[in-house]
Enzyme design. Structure first.
Site, PDB file in Angstrom:
ATOM      1  N   LYS A 121       0.853  -1.196   0.000  1.00 37.31           N
ATOM      2  CA  LYS A 121       0.000   0.000   0.000  1.00 37.31           C
ATOM      3  C   LYS A 121       0.882   1.237   0.000  1.00 37.31           C
ATOM      4  O   LYS A 121       1.685   1.440   0.897  1.00 37.31           O
ATOM      5  CB  LYS A 121      -0.905  -0.013   1.234  1.00 37.31           C
ATOM      6  CG  LYS A 121      -1.786   1.226   1.352  1.00 37.31           C
ATOM      7  CD  LYS A 121      -2.898   1.020   2.369  1.00 37.31           C
ATOM      8  CE  LYS A 121      -3.730   2.279   2.555  1.00 37.31           C
ATOM      9  NZ  LYS A 121      -4.858   2.078   3.477  1.00 37.31           N
ATOM     10  N   ASP A 226     -13.462   4.680   9.858  1.00 32.50           N
ATOM     11  CA  ASP A 226     -13.781   4.598   8.434  1.00 32.50           C
ATOM     12  C   ASP A 226     -14.264   3.181   8.162  1.00 32.50           C
ATOM     13  O   ASP A 226     -13.882   2.541   7.198  1.00 32.50           O
ATOM     14  CB  ASP A 226     -12.546   4.930   7.594  1.00 32.50           C
ATOM     15  CG  ASP A 226     -12.912   5.335   6.162  1.00 32.50           C
ATOM     16  OD1 ASP A 226     -14.110   5.566   5.888  1.00 32.50           O
ATOM     17  OD2 ASP A 226     -12.000   5.397   5.323  1.00 32.50           O
TER      18      ASP A 226
HETATM   19  P1  ADP Z   1      -7.573   3.574   1.202  1.00 28.11           P
HETATM   20  O1  ADP Z   1      -7.023   4.039   2.506  1.00 28.11           O
HETATM   21  O2  ADP Z   1      -7.029   4.391   0.102  1.00 28.11           O
HETATM   22  O3  ADP Z   1      -9.061   3.448   1.209  1.00 28.11           O
HETATM   23  P2  ADP Z   1      -7.420   0.689   1.528  1.00 28.11           P
HETATM   24  O4  ADP Z   1      -6.433   0.186   2.530  1.00 28.11           O
HETATM   25  O5  ADP Z   1      -8.839   0.720   1.961  1.00 28.11           O
HETATM   26  O6  ADP Z   1      -6.954   2.113   0.982  1.00 28.11           O
HETATM   27  O7  ADP Z   1      -7.273  -0.199   0.226  1.00 28.11           O
HETATM   28  C1  ADP Z   1      -7.984   0.096  -0.966  1.00 28.11           C
HETATM   29  C2  ADP Z   1      -8.443  -1.190  -1.612  1.00 28.11           C
HETATM   30  O8  ADP Z   1      -7.335  -2.033  -1.911  1.00 28.11           O
HETATM   31  C3  ADP Z   1      -9.335  -2.025  -0.704  1.00 28.11           C
HETATM   32  O9  ADP Z   1     -10.679  -1.663  -0.826  1.00 28.11           O
HETATM   33  C4  ADP Z   1      -9.071  -3.432  -1.176  1.00 28.11           C
HETATM   34  O10 ADP Z   1      -9.862  -3.703  -2.312  1.00 28.11           O
HETATM   35  C5  ADP Z   1      -7.622  -3.393  -1.625  1.00 28.11           C
HETATM   36  N1  ADP Z   1      -6.720  -3.880  -0.554  1.00 28.11           N
HETATM   37  C6  ADP Z   1      -6.135  -3.142   0.414  1.00 28.11           C
HETATM   38  N2  ADP Z   1      -5.367  -3.888   1.227  1.00 28.11           N
HETATM   39  C7  ADP Z   1      -5.452  -5.151   0.764  1.00 28.11           C
HETATM   40  C8  ADP Z   1      -4.876  -6.420   1.168  1.00 28.11           C
HETATM   41  N3  ADP Z   1      -4.054  -6.520   2.221  1.00 28.11           N
HETATM   42  N4  ADP Z   1      -5.199  -7.513   0.444  1.00 28.11           N
HETATM   43  C9  ADP Z   1      -6.023  -7.432  -0.620  1.00 28.11           C
HETATM   44  N5  ADP Z   1      -6.591  -6.284  -1.050  1.00 28.11           N
HETATM   45  C10 ADP Z   1      -6.316  -5.157  -0.380  1.00 28.11           C
HETATM   46 MG    MG Z   2     -10.206   2.174   2.267  1.00 27.19          MG
END
Ligand code: ADP
Ligand code: MG
Length: 393
Positions: A121, A226
């Site tokens: 991320k 959130d």
């Molecule tokens: P943001 O803070 O920008 O909302 P998120 O952490 O919610 O970011 O991640 C955005 C998207 O990426 C999630 O909705 C999910 O679909 C995907 N995602 C995030 N982390 C993971 C993970 N560890 N494994 C699989 N998909 C993930």
């Molecule tokens: Mg998110």
């Protein structure tokens, strides 16, 4: 944003040295003058200037002459620094496809040398909402110099620290692997974000499980802030995993109850709409306007026996300090107060989600092995490795 790691493979040691010098200069300059970059990088024969041109061409730097002539890192430049550090540490060796685009992050698959696929991320605070950044001007004015790379780094550090602590307390979260600059490496969660799930075998059980998480978090002294269908993943067995922690606050936060109620409301609203679930079984068919009719069944913030000190003890162990928490809470507060005025359904439009299917896509990975170097004996680079120096004073 597309992450073209190809360029990363062709960058030389000097390129990285100059890129790192810009990062270091950004500690106290929003725009770093080229003379300063040259002094920090101290390449022979004025080599810095040629390298700057190359970095600019690859969009790793931005040239800014609005106030005075100089350079700053782009997100791509910052990405490359983080990726290089993590690859050098052996955390992963290849970057795959993008699996998520959040409001303020990009998520990619990465693969380790033995082929394990993880999630990366990259935090991008301030990317989408200039509106939100504007509202934060008050807070930002109090900082001697502001830089959103700093906030993104803070968000990543916070996310990493929380993920680790929550994992250790048995919460269903991704396993936190490593963190550098604005980048968090974690286990890849199988399944889909709840927002993409149209049918559940046991919607009541899933609903109860999710509400139970909000309560258990509060019992541990925390509120997610959130907690919605975008930040809950569901796998084929209907196991729930929660993600996305940079905005979490303590139950002692002045707006704690409001945040708690809002998380609960999000879940009620979503399950009512999507799965026609009402906690109150005596209720027949709801009409959407009767939002408060199931009020009595909701977990009440005042009823929860809350723990304190969770944040302090456990999180500081991961390097996330009380000051960091205060800094980022001020930033997040601005967002939340703005959000309150708007319709929460907006999130659906703002958040593009890449198809989550975990297909066998390892073949699409771009190997980064060429980037990897043996134990670096360069003092400057070692000192800068953790990227701690961006605006951390
Ligand atoms: P943001 O803070 O920008 O909302 P998120 O952490 O919610 O970011 O991640 C955005 C998207 O990426 C999630 O909705 C999910 O679909 C995907 N995602 C995030 N982390 C993971 C993970 N560890 N494994 C699989 N998909 C993930
Ligand atoms: Mg998110």
């Amino acid at each position: 944003m597309k992450l073209d790691v190809n360029a990363l493979r062709y960058l030389s040691k000097d390129d990285f040295r100059v890129l790192t010098a810009v990062e270091m200069g950004m500690r106290n300059h929003e725009i770093v003058p080229s003379e300063l970059i040259d002094r920090i990088a101290s390449l022979k024969h004025g080599g810095t200037y040629k390298v700057l041109k190359n970095l600019l061409k690859n969009k790793l730097l931005h040239h800014d002459s609005s106030k005075y002539d100089g350079f700053r890192l782009t997100y791509l430049g910052y990405d490359f620094l983080a990726i290089k550090t993590l690859v050098n540490r052996g955390v992963f060796a290849a970057v795959g496809r993008q699996i998520g685009v959040g409001k303020e992050s990009d998520i990619f698959e990465v693969a380790t040398e033995d082929g394990t696929v993880l999630a990366m991320k990259l935090h991008r605070l301030g990317r989408v909402s200039f509106r939100a950044v504007k509202s934060k001007r008050d807070y930002l004015r109090h900082r001697s110099s502001y830089n959103w790379l700093y906030l993104s780094r803070l968000a990543a550090l916070k996310e990493f620290a929380f993920m680790k602590a929550l994992d250790e307390h048995g919460f269903p979260v991704p396993h936190a692997v490593d963190c550098n600059r604005h980048c968090v490496i974690m286990s890849l969660i199988q399944g889909y974000p709840l927002v993409q799930v149209k049918q559940l075998q046991n919607p009541d059980t899933v609903f109860e499980r999710i509400l139970g998480l909000i309560v258990r978090l509060a019992e541990h002294g925390l509120i997610h802030c959130d907690f919605n269908e975008f930040n809950i993943m569901i796998d084929d067995e209907e196991k729930v995993t929660m993600i996305d922690f940079p905005q979490m606050v303590s139950v002692s936060h002045r707006n704690a109850e409001m945040y708690f109620d809002r998380d609960v409301e999000c879940i009620f609203k979503f399950f009512r709409k999507r799965f026609n679930i009402n906690a109150d079984e005596n209720e027949v068919e709801h009409d959407d306007s009767e939002v408060d009719s199931d009020e009595d069944c909701r977990p009440q913030f005042s009823d929860i026996k809350k723990a304190s000190g969770f944040l302090d003890k456990e999180l500081e162990a991961s390097g996330f300090t009380r000051k960091d928490q205060n800094d980022i809470e001020k930033f997040v507060d601005g967002d939340v107060e703005e959000d309150l005025g708007s319709d929460s359904e907006e999130t659906e439009d703002e958040q593009a989600i890449v198809d989550q299917k975990n297909d066998d896509s390892v073949k699409n990975f771009e190997s980064l092995s060429l980037v990897r170097e043996e134990e670096d004996d360069d003092l400057l680079e070692r000192k800068l490795e953790n990227g701690q120096h961006i605006m951390d004073h």
